[in-house]
Design a protein around this motif. Structure first.
Motif, short mmCIF file in Angstrom:
data_model
loop_
_atom_site.label_atom_id
_atom_site.label_comp_id
_atom_site.label_asym_id
_atom_site.label_seq_id
_atom_site.Cartn_x
_atom_site.Cartn_y
_atom_site.Cartn_z
N VAL A 176 113.94 -121.26 -8.75
CA VAL A 176 113.89 -121.95 -10.05
C VAL A 176 115.00 -122.98 -10.10
CG1 VAL A 176 114.02 -121.67 -12.55
CG2 VAL A 176 112.94 -119.89 -11.15
N PHE A 177 114.64 -124.26 -10.29
CA PHE A 177 115.61 -125.34 -10.38
C PHE A 177 115.93 -125.64 -11.85
CE2 PHE A 177 116.06 -126.92 -6.07
CZ PHE A 177 114.97 -126.36 -5.45
N PHE A 178 117.13 -126.17 -12.07
CA PHE A 178 117.53 -126.54 -13.42
C PHE A 178 117.36 -128.03 -13.66
CE2 PHE A 178 118.95 -122.58 -14.90
CZ PHE A 178 119.52 -121.91 -13.83
N GLU A 179 117.25 -128.39 -14.91
CA GLU A 179 117.06 -129.78 -15.29
C GLU A 179 118.20 -130.64 -14.75
OE1 GLU A 179 117.00 -130.34 -19.46
OE2 GLU A 179 116.70 -132.50 -19.34
N GLY A 180 117.85 -131.80 -14.24
CA GLY A 180 118.84 -132.73 -13.72
C GLY A 180 119.14 -132.54 -12.25
N CYS A 181 118.59 -131.51 -11.62
CA CYS A 181 118.82 -131.28 -10.19
C CYS A 181 117.93 -132.22 -9.38
CB CYS A 181 118.52 -129.82 -9.83
SG CYS A 181 118.72 -129.46 -8.08
N SER B 3 131.48 -126.29 -11.57
CA SER B 3 130.48 -126.45 -10.51
C SER B 3 129.11 -126.11 -11.07
CB SER B 3 130.82 -125.53 -9.34
OG SER B 3 129.83 -125.60 -8.34
N SER B 4 128.17 -127.05 -10.95
CA SER B 4 126.85 -126.87 -11.55
C SER B 4 126.01 -125.87 -10.75
CB SER B 4 126.11 -128.21 -11.60
OG SER B 4 126.77 -129.11 -12.46
N LEU B 5 125.36 -124.99 -11.48
CA LEU B 5 124.38 -124.09 -10.87
C LEU B 5 123.09 -124.88 -10.73
CD1 LEU B 5 123.81 -121.17 -9.93
CD2 LEU B 5 123.00 -120.69 -12.24
N ARG B 6 122.59 -125.03 -9.52
CA ARG B 6 121.42 -125.87 -9.26
C ARG B 6 120.10 -125.10 -9.28
NH1 ARG B 6 123.31 -130.62 -10.65
NH2 ARG B 6 125.14 -131.25 -9.44
N ALA B 7 120.12 -123.85 -8.85
CA ALA B 7 118.88 -123.09 -8.78
C ALA B 7 119.21 -121.61 -8.64
CB ALA B 7 118.01 -123.56 -7.61
N TYR B 8 118.19 -120.79 -8.83
CA TYR B 8 118.36 -119.36 -8.60
C TYR B 8 117.04 -118.76 -8.13
CZ TYR B 8 116.01 -118.35 -13.06
OH TYR B 8 115.09 -118.26 -14.08
N TYR B 9 117.14 -117.56 -7.57
CA TYR B 9 115.97 -116.83 -7.10
C TYR B 9 116.13 -115.37 -7.50
CZ TYR B 9 112.67 -114.53 -3.94
OH TYR B 9 111.67 -113.76 -3.43
N LEU C 24 119.59 -114.63 -5.60
CA LEU C 24 120.35 -115.72 -5.00
C LEU C 24 120.70 -116.75 -6.06
CD1 LEU C 24 118.07 -116.43 -1.89
CD2 LEU C 24 120.06 -114.93 -1.94
N THR C 25 121.85 -117.38 -5.90
CA THR C 25 122.19 -118.56 -6.69
C THR C 25 122.50 -119.71 -5.74
OG1 THR C 25 124.56 -118.03 -6.83
CG2 THR C 25 123.12 -117.18 -8.58
N VAL C 26 122.18 -120.94 -6.16
CA VAL C 26 122.41 -122.14 -5.35
C VAL C 26 123.28 -123.09 -6.16
CG1 VAL C 26 121.34 -124.07 -4.14
CG2 VAL C 26 120.15 -121.87 -4.27
N SER C 27 124.39 -123.54 -5.57
CA SER C 27 125.30 -124.45 -6.25
C SER C 27 125.81 -125.50 -5.27
CB SER C 27 126.47 -123.67 -6.87
OG SER C 27 127.12 -122.88 -5.89
N ASP C 28 126.67 -126.40 -5.76
CA ASP C 28 127.17 -127.51 -4.95
C ASP C 28 128.18 -127.02 -3.89
OD1 ASP C 28 127.32 -129.70 -7.84
OD2 ASP C 28 125.69 -129.31 -6.43
N TYR C 29 128.23 -127.76 -2.80
CA TYR C 29 129.17 -127.46 -1.73
C TYR C 29 130.34 -128.45 -1.79
CZ TYR C 29 131.20 -127.25 2.95
OH TYR C 29 132.06 -127.16 4.00
N TYR C 30 131.57 -127.94 -1.62
CA TYR C 30 132.77 -128.77 -1.65
C TYR C 30 133.43 -128.74 -0.28
CZ TYR C 30 132.07 -128.56 -6.68
OH TYR C 30 131.53 -128.65 -7.93
N GLU C 31 133.50 -129.92 0.33
CA GLU C 31 133.91 -130.04 1.72
C GLU C 31 135.33 -129.55 1.96
OE1 GLU C 31 131.72 -131.25 4.05
OE2 GLU C 31 133.19 -130.69 5.59
#
Length: 635
Positions: free
Chosen positions: A309-314, A381-387, A394-401
């Motif tokens: 499931v993706f969030f608005e703005g992703c 950090s924005s949460l982008r999606a979840y499962y 699972l949660t999906v968020s941004d990666y910081y180098e």
């Protein structure tokens, strides 16, 4: 005898229904989809074939309960290019959710979409649509979510948008729309974004409840006062569908059901046997390398009804299969689960957290995810999606180098190390404080972070602190106090990970400030087998008036920062007082840390400055050995 006949009749009816559903196909909708995919270019291969079941096997397609109509079509990021062939998708008259986002679809808005009388969610963002918007939006009377952002639509916003009485989310940002904004007086509207267009005039009074960024990048008159940023509620969850009434085909199934009774029984037994076998195979085994760790378990627990499931703005375009195929690297293992770095095939990199110690129901999980996923702030950090499935969360968020603040502070000590300078530490503190304060305003002021620590803080693109893992603590199963306190960030009153408060968040932030100032971990070794709680150690050193001994030796190379450090130390000490009611609110902490930076910029001090500091609630110094460190609460 009559009871036996009734039982046999009911059994025949049940298995007749099962058999009917296995063979039912929405023939006309299937042909419409084949005409669509054959009439437009798409770079990703779709497993759509006339010889396979559209309802159970086709990617991105969902049918209703009796498999008579297609009700959902989701094709994000599959490389569709060109205009939608007329008379194809428009034949899906029962469609409720249509998502074609993140493709390269061009041309005008398809006029034949007006046949979608049941449409509730329309996602066409990140495409190349152009031309005016449709004049009559009222044909989609059930529409709740409309996202046409990041296209090239022009012309004005039709006043008919105000006829969408069920609309909860409207995003028309990043187009070329012009003219005035109509008075969209829809009470159900919770999320609005009209930014980055060519709109003019003034913002209608009915829309002044939305934050100023929702209207930025336009040509509104300067006399129109825009509101300050306010927390927004997430779009309403997708409505559940009611089961359809028994159709004539189902009645026919009763008749033919007797003929297939034996076949159905055998088939069900085989399904049950394979299901049990499959469940046994899901037991985790030790991964042979880091990459296997993400794919194991998750690849076997995905369900057709449990989608990513993706969030608005992703603007990311991938599905669960893409995620499981990604090259994965373990970043760390924490209290709440294992975190992976996943490199996707489209060159994007995301962070995937596999949650553990969680026995939460789907509804509660999804509600919390919607609250967290709606947060957009530069220091969060924005949460982008979840499962969500029974066996996998699972949660999906941004990666910081650059990695976490914990790695920056404590990693690679010794020769060749590049120390974290004072200016960066101040920006980390100010950014994290702003992020936490904003979290505390969400969900009617009821949201907490619950797990603030240096490993959950990163640097955003401006080099300021950015906090992650928001709000996951309340979803976790109860964790033993000995485990929780070992990290040294937990407030002394918190004995259950699910029952943190905003005051306990303030305590954790205070520990972070002390960590930035001292360069020491919240529980650090002093030699041998001894370990010391950072809060206790700082309190004891300050009480003995050895304040200068507190600060990280790596900061001694920077001149004229002593007063700033002492003032930040005072703020940190105020945050970690034992009594929760004596701690400052996070908004007040933000003002204090920002004032320290402003005053130091305006009035630079010499390195000879000596400032006295007081501790609100001094605590006797107490050393603990490593074995008991986790069971003795920090003061």
């Amino acid at each position: 005898m009559k009871m036996n006949l009734l039982f046999i009749f009911c059994t025949i009816f049940f298995f007749g229904e099962v058999f009917l559903h296995t063979i039912a196909e929405p023939v006309e909708d299937k042909q419409a989809l084949l005409d669509f995919v054959n009439g437009i270019h798409h770079s990703h291969t779709l497993n759509w074939s006339n010889s396979t079941s559209v309802c159970s096997q086709w990617t991105g397609v969902t049918c209703n309960s009796d498999h008579t109509r297609v009700v959902e079509l989701r094709l994000p990021g599959v490389g569709i290019q060109g205009s939608i062939p007329p008379g194809t998708l428009s034949r899906l008259s029962a469609i409720e959710i249509l998502s074609l986002r993140s493709n390269a679809i061009s041309g005008s808005f398809p006029s034949d979409f007006s046949s979608f009388g049941n449409l509730t969610d329309l996602y066409l963002q990140f495409n190349s649509f152009s031309g005016p918007l449709p004049l009559d939006f009222s044909v989609w009377k059930n529409l709740t979510v409309l996202d046409l952002s990041h296209n090239a639509f022009n012309g004005s916003i039709p006043p008919s948008v105000s006829n969408l009485t069920h609309l909860t989310s409207l995003n028309l940002s990043n187009n070329s729309l012009s003219g005035v904004v109509p008075d969209i007086g829809v009470p159900s509207l919770k999320s609005l974004n009209l930014s980055s267009n060519n709109l003019n005039g003034s913002v209608p009074p009915s829309l002044l409840r939305f934050p100023s960024w929702a209207f930025s990048g336009n040509n509104f008159s300067s006399g129109n006062a825009l509101p300050p940023a306010l927390p927004l509620q997430p779009p309403s969850p997708q409505p559940t569908r009611k089961s359809k009434k028994l159709s004539e085909a189902a009645i026919l199934g009763i008749v033919i059901g007797g003929c297939v009774f034996g076949f159905a029984v055998v088939a069900l037994l085989m399904i049950c046997w394979y299901s049990k076998k499959g469940k046994k195979s899901r037991l985790p085994t030790k991964a042979q390398n880091k990459e296997v760790a993400l794919k194991k378990n998750a690849s076997e627990t995905q369900d057709k009804n449990n989608r990513l499931v993706f969030f608005e703005g992703c603007n990311l375009a991938f599905d669960l299969e893409d995620l499981l195929r990604a090259s994965a690297e373990v970043l760390g293992k924490g209290t709440f689960g294992t975190t992976y770095k996943a490199a996707l095939e489209d060159a994007n990199t995301v962070v995937v957290k596999r949650l553990k110690e969680m026995s939460v129901a789907r509804k509660e999980f999804e509600q919390q995810m919607e609250v967290i996923g709606s947060i957009r702030h530069p220091n969060i950090s924005s949460l982008r999606a979840y499962y969500f499935s029974k066996d996998e969360k699972l949660t999906v968020s941004d990666y910081y180098e650059q990695g976490s603040v914990s790695a920056m502070l404590h990693g690679k000590r010794g020769e060749g190390r590049v120390p974290l300078d004072w200016d960066t530490r101040m920006k980390i503190a100010i950014g994290a404080a702003n992020g936490i304060a904003y979290i505390h305003t969400q969900n009617s002021g009821k949201l907490i972070h619950g797990n603030i620590k240096a490993s959950n803080i990163f640097l955003n693109t401006e080099g300021n602190g950015c906090i992650s893992d928001v709000g996951l603590a309340t979803l976790m199963s109860s964790i033993a106090p000995s485990v929780m306190r070992a990290a040294g960030y937990r407030a002394p009153e918190v004995t259950d990970s699910r029952k943190g408060t905003q005051a306990s968040d303030v305590y954790s932030f205070g520990v972070l400030l002390l960590e930035l100032l001292t360069g020491k971990s919240p529980i650090h070794a002093t030699g041998g087998e001894e370990a010391v709680h950072l809060v206790r150690w700082v309190q004891s050193v300050v009480r003995e008036e050895w304040t200068g001994e507190v600060f990280d030796v790596e900061l001694l190379r920077y001149p004229n920062i002593e007063e700033e450090m002492v003032e930040m130390l005072q703020i940190g000490m105020n945050c970690v007082v034992r009594m929760p009611e004596q701690r400052p609110k996070m908004l007040d902490v933000v003002k204090m840390v920002e004032e320290v930076r402003r005053s130091s910029t305006d009035n630079p001090l010499s390195s000879e400055t000596n400032v006295e500091i007081t501790v609100a609630t001094p605590t006797p110094p107490q050393r603990v050995n490593e074995a008991s460190a986790s069971t003795s609460p920090p003061q």
